[in-house]
Design an enzyme around this catalytic site. Structure first.
Site, PDB file in Angstrom:
ATOM      1  N   GLN A 220      11.980   9.450  -3.153  1.00  0.00           N
ATOM      2  CA  GLN A 220      10.775  10.290  -3.025  1.00  0.00           C
ATOM      3  C   GLN A 220      11.019  11.547  -2.210  1.00  0.00           C
ATOM      4  O   GLN A 220      10.464  12.588  -2.494  1.00  0.00           O
ATOM      5  CB  GLN A 220       9.617   9.477  -2.462  1.00  0.00           C
ATOM      6  CG  GLN A 220       8.847   8.832  -3.590  1.00  0.00           C
ATOM      7  CD  GLN A 220       7.699   7.957  -3.169  1.00  0.00           C
ATOM      8  OE1 GLN A 220       7.412   7.773  -1.988  1.00  0.00           O
ATOM      9  NE2 GLN A 220       7.019   7.417  -4.155  1.00  0.00           N
ATOM     10  N   PHE A 221      11.835  11.421  -1.187  1.00  0.00           N
ATOM     11  CA  PHE A 221      12.221  12.580  -0.392  1.00  0.00           C
ATOM     12  C   PHE A 221      13.647  12.365   0.091  1.00  0.00           C
ATOM     13  O   PHE A 221      14.057  11.231   0.310  1.00  0.00           O
ATOM     14  CB  PHE A 221      11.294  12.773   0.816  1.00  0.00           C
ATOM     15  CG  PHE A 221       9.972  13.371   0.460  1.00  0.00           C
ATOM     16  CD1 PHE A 221       9.798  14.748   0.402  1.00  0.00           C
ATOM     17  CD2 PHE A 221       8.903  12.555   0.141  1.00  0.00           C
ATOM     18  CE1 PHE A 221       8.577  15.301   0.051  1.00  0.00           C
ATOM     19  CE2 PHE A 221       7.675  13.100  -0.216  1.00  0.00           C
ATOM     20  CZ  PHE A 221       7.512  14.476  -0.260  1.00  0.00           C
TER      21      PHE A 221
ATOM     22  N   GLU B 220      15.189   1.790  -0.645  1.00  0.00           N
ATOM     23  CA  GLU B 220      16.160   2.835  -0.999  1.00  0.00           C
ATOM     24  C   GLU B 220      17.594   2.326  -1.051  1.00  0.00           C
ATOM     25  O   GLU B 220      18.355   2.701  -1.951  1.00  0.00           O
ATOM     26  CB  GLU B 220      16.055   4.004  -0.023  1.00  0.00           C
ATOM     27  CG  GLU B 220      14.824   4.885  -0.239  1.00  0.00           C
ATOM     28  CD  GLU B 220      13.536   4.324   0.349  1.00  0.00           C
ATOM     29  OE1 GLU B 220      13.590   3.261   1.009  1.00  0.00           O
ATOM     30  OE2 GLU B 220      12.471   4.935   0.151  1.00  0.00           O
TER      31      GLU B 220
ATOM     32  N   HIS C   5       9.936  15.328   5.901  1.00  0.00           N
ATOM     33  CA  HIS C   5       9.733  15.759   4.515  1.00  0.00           C
ATOM     34  C   HIS C   5      10.312  17.146   4.269  1.00  0.00           C
ATOM     35  O   HIS C   5      10.023  17.753   3.259  1.00  0.00           O
ATOM     36  CB  HIS C   5       8.245  15.747   4.156  1.00  0.00           C
ATOM     37  CG  HIS C   5       7.659  14.370   4.066  1.00  0.00           C
ATOM     38  ND1 HIS C   5       7.355  13.625   5.168  1.00  0.00           N
ATOM     39  CD2 HIS C   5       7.321  13.602   2.997  1.00  0.00           C
ATOM     40  CE1 HIS C   5       6.845  12.457   4.792  1.00  0.00           C
ATOM     41  NE2 HIS C   5       6.812  12.408   3.477  1.00  0.00           N
TER      42      HIS C   5
ATOM     43  N   PHE D 140      14.367   9.946   2.943  1.00  0.00           N
ATOM     44  CA  PHE D 140      14.300   8.503   2.700  1.00  0.00           C
ATOM     45  C   PHE D 140      15.521   8.017   1.919  1.00  0.00           C
ATOM     46  O   PHE D 140      15.699   6.821   1.706  1.00  0.00           O
ATOM     47  CB  PHE D 140      12.990   8.138   2.005  1.00  0.00           C
ATOM     48  CG  PHE D 140      11.801   8.693   2.738  1.00  0.00           C
ATOM     49  CD1 PHE D 140      11.771   8.655   4.123  1.00  0.00           C
ATOM     50  CD2 PHE D 140      10.746   9.281   2.070  1.00  0.00           C
ATOM     51  CE1 PHE D 140      10.704   9.190   4.830  1.00  0.00           C
ATOM     52  CE2 PHE D 140       9.671   9.819   2.765  1.00  0.00           C
ATOM     53  CZ  PHE D 140       9.654   9.776   4.148  1.00  0.00           C
TER      54      PHE D 140
HETATM   55  C1  LIG Z   1      11.685   4.756   3.535  1.00  0.00           C
HETATM   56  C2  LIG Z   1      10.559   5.452   2.872  1.00  0.00           C
HETATM   57  N1  LIG Z   1      10.513   5.514   1.531  1.00  0.00           N
HETATM   58  C3  LIG Z   1       9.509   6.141   0.902  1.00  0.00           C
HETATM   59  C4  LIG Z   1       8.516   6.744   1.627  1.00  0.00           C
HETATM   60  C5  LIG Z   1       7.387   7.471   0.916  1.00  0.00           C
HETATM   61  N2  LIG Z   1       6.140   6.711   1.080  1.00  0.00           N
HETATM   62  C6  LIG Z   1       5.215   7.084   1.976  1.00  0.00           C
HETATM   63  S1  LIG Z   1       3.962   6.022   2.048  1.00  0.00           S
HETATM   64  C7  LIG Z   1       4.596   5.032   0.837  1.00  0.00           C
HETATM   65  C8  LIG Z   1       3.881   3.799   0.402  1.00  0.00           C
HETATM   66  C9  LIG Z   1       3.741   2.800   1.501  1.00  0.00           C
HETATM   67  O1  LIG Z   1       2.914   1.734   1.113  1.00  0.00           O
HETATM   68  P1  LIG Z   1       2.523   0.542   2.070  1.00  0.00           P
HETATM   69  O2  LIG Z   1       3.684   0.142   2.907  1.00  0.00           O
HETATM   70  O3  LIG Z   1       1.895  -0.510   1.259  1.00  0.00           O
HETATM   71  O4  LIG Z   1       1.456   1.164   3.081  1.00  0.00           O
HETATM   72  P2  LIG Z   1       0.103   1.933   2.737  1.00  0.00           P
HETATM   73  O5  LIG Z   1       0.483   3.383   2.659  1.00  0.00           O
HETATM   74  O6  LIG Z   1      -0.461   1.394   1.478  1.00  0.00           O
HETATM   75  O7  LIG Z   1      -0.793   1.694   3.905  1.00  0.00           O
HETATM   76  C10 LIG Z   1       5.806   5.566   0.394  1.00  0.00           C
HETATM   77  C11 LIG Z   1       6.622   4.966  -0.662  1.00  0.00           C
HETATM   78  C12 LIG Z   1       8.606   6.680   3.035  1.00  0.00           C
HETATM   79  N3  LIG Z   1       7.676   7.247   3.832  1.00  0.00           N
HETATM   80  N4  LIG Z   1       9.615   6.031   3.634  1.00  0.00           N
END
Ligand SMILES: Cc1ncc(C[n+]2csc(CCOP(=O)(O)OP(=O)(O)O)c2C)c(N)n1
Lengths: 328, 308
Positions: free
Chosen positions: A89-90, A67, A136, A93
């Site tokens: 996304q939210f 971000e 969220h 974040f």
């Molecule tokens: C700082 C932040 N940005 C965006 C999100 C939204 N978000 C939730 S899960 C996710 C993907 C995460 O992927 P990864 O780190 O590969 O873990 P996985 O969920 O595949 O286990 C995102 C972008 C968040 N929770 N926190």
């Protein structure tokens, strides 16, 4: 894309935002959008659906989860003459990106004495209603409104979302554009008049009391206003503040004068928040007796997890009690 | 493999895996019926989290992200409380196990907390373990934490669950290097565990945890896994993946392969396996009933715990 007859069709906010992006990106080749999962997936809420197919990967950019980088990347693009739209996304974040927004986006024009500008839009869904875990449901719009140089825009209906997003993209300033998730999928008829970025939007005229509000609370306020009109012949003016920074002081004061009885209504807590600015503005200029002024928002605590979210934001019942108090 | 597990150890591991599997399964059902909110399944990755927890003691710190159900349950988190957390009920988090942080939602931010915890452990026996996804490795805080941990030789293990997706974003769009371990190898010591049988992965994880415990130096461990369910119950993986790819991945389900292995090597009988599965399901069913029957939360709690 949604339908081309978007000026008249009944649509929900996600469709309207998608249409606004499509229309603006079609009209202006310097626009581009970057964010997480916005390409093939169309964003977690599908606001960018099909944009990748239409505009290709040079203008629809999937970013890594980064971000702070996204915010700064947008500043670079804007400085170089493009018009980026950066999706988060939210809202929660986007907080880590505040540094770039405060230290750079908001100040670029000012510190280069107008030599450089930063025309970009930071978009994020915000507010309660998605039934996701912690972080969220926040309404931290006031954090952004505190920053001179950042415009803060919140739409309250699909057609306002359509027009305000297009105007935000066309604006030469950095704009934080917050979209109430609770209204994302509610279909509504288009508003009769288009809104103007920087000005309040009067949804409903009335002389008995004036409600100043924004985002998802506008929807609640309009429901309440309908009830008061049909059941008690009481006419409530509903003013969507819509531009939280800078405030449309003239528009606010005019609307406040119409009734002299004021409710300021928001989903966030009032602590250190924009609602207080509006209250103070009206109080200072119109000298309305405090018993005719109320402010209604969330308690000053952490937003409960989703099961008890409803205890947090004002609801129709608490809005009605507040109105009754100022009508006495 | 360093040593063969005893039959009892195998039964215990299988039970933990089945409980995690049943938890995921039940949570998805409860989400469909509106009893819990958006839920991230750990299907395909159960063994990673179970093994991590098994090779730590409760005095070691564990800093989870949101896919670590198997680790939290193994560390003693009551299963009904975990359901509560995902049902948007604050009471869930009041039952987190000792030396365990609450589930972390803002991606990557937990790495800095874990680094702080590891600093405090410099002169103790315990270590700190923090988990993150492959997508999280794009966040600045992750680099910042690795760098600091290495400068100060902190007793910390960063475990990257590389399931190759971050929601819809494939690793190739996320990371300049297809191997997370390589991406960071100039900053910190790294290790990589490829796909493989559960027991092999378990022994490798044990070895890496032992390394951090004995050297008391930081390590980043990348473990390759498969995300067999969509990102969360809100996600539709068919928008960005072909059904063929998803089906193919599902034929590699580690728990099924483990069952096959146990049977083919005559390590456990079919009957034995079945009874472990039944018992795991019963445990989770009971927890789900407990969760469903619990009185709803008091509504006057929202100002509690805000200040000391
Ligand atoms: C700082 C932040 N940005 C965006 C999100 C939204 N978000 C939730 S899960 C996710 C993907 C995460 O992927 P990864 O780190 O590969 O873990 P996985 O969920 O595949 O286990 C995102 C972008 C968040 N929770 N926190």
């Amino acid at each position: 894309m949604h339908k081309p007859d978007h000026q008249t069709a009944c649509m929900h906010m996600v469709q309207a935002l998608n249409q606004a992006l499509y229309d603006e990106m079609s009209a202006d080749e310097t626009t581009l959008i970057a964010g997480q999962d916005i390409g093939r997936l169309g964003g977690v809420f599908r606001v960018t659906q099909n944009l990748l197919d239409h505009f290709g990967p040079n203008r629809v950019i999937d970013t890594p989860i980064s971000e702070t980088f996204q915010a700064g990347f947008g500043i670079g693009l804007a400085t170089a003459g493009l018009r980026p739209i950066i999706e988060f996304q939210f809202l929660a974040f986007m907080h880590s990106a505040l540094d770039q927004m405060i230290a750079h986006a908001s100040r670029l024009r000012h510190r280069t004495r107008g030599q450089l500008k930063c025309p970009l839009v930071y978009r994020a869904p915000y507010g309660s209603g998605v039934h996701a875990p912690e972080h969220h449901s926040e309404s931290t719009e006031s954090l952004f409104s505190h920053i001179p140089g950042l415009k803060v825009i919140i739409p309250s209906t699909p057609s306002l979302a359509y027009h305000l997003l297009r105007q935000a993209i066309q604006s030469d300033d950095p704009v934080v554009f917050l979209e109430p998730t609770k209204l994302y999928r509610i279909k509504q008829e288009p508003n009769q008049r288009p809104p103007k970025l920087g000005e309040v939007y009067i949804h409903r005229e009335g002389t008995d009391a004036t409600i100043f509000t924004w985002g998802a609370m506008t929807y609640e306020a309009l429901q309440v206003a309908k009830i008061y009109e049909t059941q008690y012949q009481i006419k409530l003016m509903v003013v969507d503040v819509s531009t939280l920074n800078p405030l449309d002081e003239i528009g606010i004061l005019q609307a406040a004068k119409a009734s002299g009885r004021i409710l300021i209504l928001h989903e966030a807590s009032a602590k250190g928040a924009v609602g207080n600015d509006i209250y103070y503005l009206i109080h200072r200029h119109l000298n309305i007796n405090a018993k005719y002024m109320r402010q209604l928002g969330a308690p000053n605590t952490i937003c409960p997890y989703y099961q008890n979210e409803h205890l947090f934001a004002p609801n129709q019942q608490s809005i009605m009690s507040a109105i009754n108090e100022i009508l006495l | 493999m360093q040593k063969m597990q005893t039959k009892q150890e195998l039964q215990q591991l299988l039970l933990q895996l089945y409980i995690t599997q049943a938890f995921d399964h039940r949570a998805k059902m409860l989400q469909k019926t509106g009893h819990i909110g958006t839920f991230p399944s750990s299907k395909g990755q159960e063994h990673l989290f179970v093994s991590l927890a098994n090779h730590l003691t409760i005095n070691d710190w564990y800093c989870p992200y949101y896919r670590d159900h198997g680790a939290l349950i193994t560390r003693g988190m009551p299963i009904h409380a975990l359901f509560q957390y995902w049902a948007g009920d604050e009471r869930g988090n009041s039952a987190i196990p000792p030396h365990t942080l609450p589930i972390n939602i803002p991606i990557g931010s937990q790495c800095a907390h874990a680094t702080g915890i590891a600093w405090s452990l410099k002169h103790q026996d315990a270590i700190c373990l923090v988990t993150l996804g492959d997508g999280a490795t794009s966040k600045g805080e992750v680099y910042e934490s690795l760098n600091f941990a290495q400068i100060h030789k902190l007793p910390i293990l960063f475990v990257v669950n590389n399931n190759q997706f971050a929601i819809s974003t494939a690793l190739s769009q996320q990371s300049s290097n297809p191997l997370i371990a390589n991406k960071f190898s100039n900053i910190i010591s790294t290790a990589h565990i490829p796909h493989g049988p559960i027991l092999e992965i378990d022994q490798k994880i044990k070895a890496e945890i032992t390394k951090v415990k004995t050297t008391r130096s930081p390590l980043l461990l990348e473990v390759m896994t498969l995300r067999l369910d969509p990102h969360t119950t809100n996600d539709d993986a068919l928008i960005y993946r072909s059904s063929k790819d998803i089906e193919l991945d599902n034929t590699q389900y580690p728990i099924s392969q483990f069952e096959q292995f146990l049977l083919s090597q005559n390590l456990l009988s079919a009957q034995n396996i079945q009874s472990i599965k039944t018992s795991a399901r019963a445990t989770v069913d009971q927890a789900a009933q407990h969760f469903l029957n619990a009185p709803s939360q008091e509504t006057n709690h929202i100002n509690d715990y805000l200040y000391a």
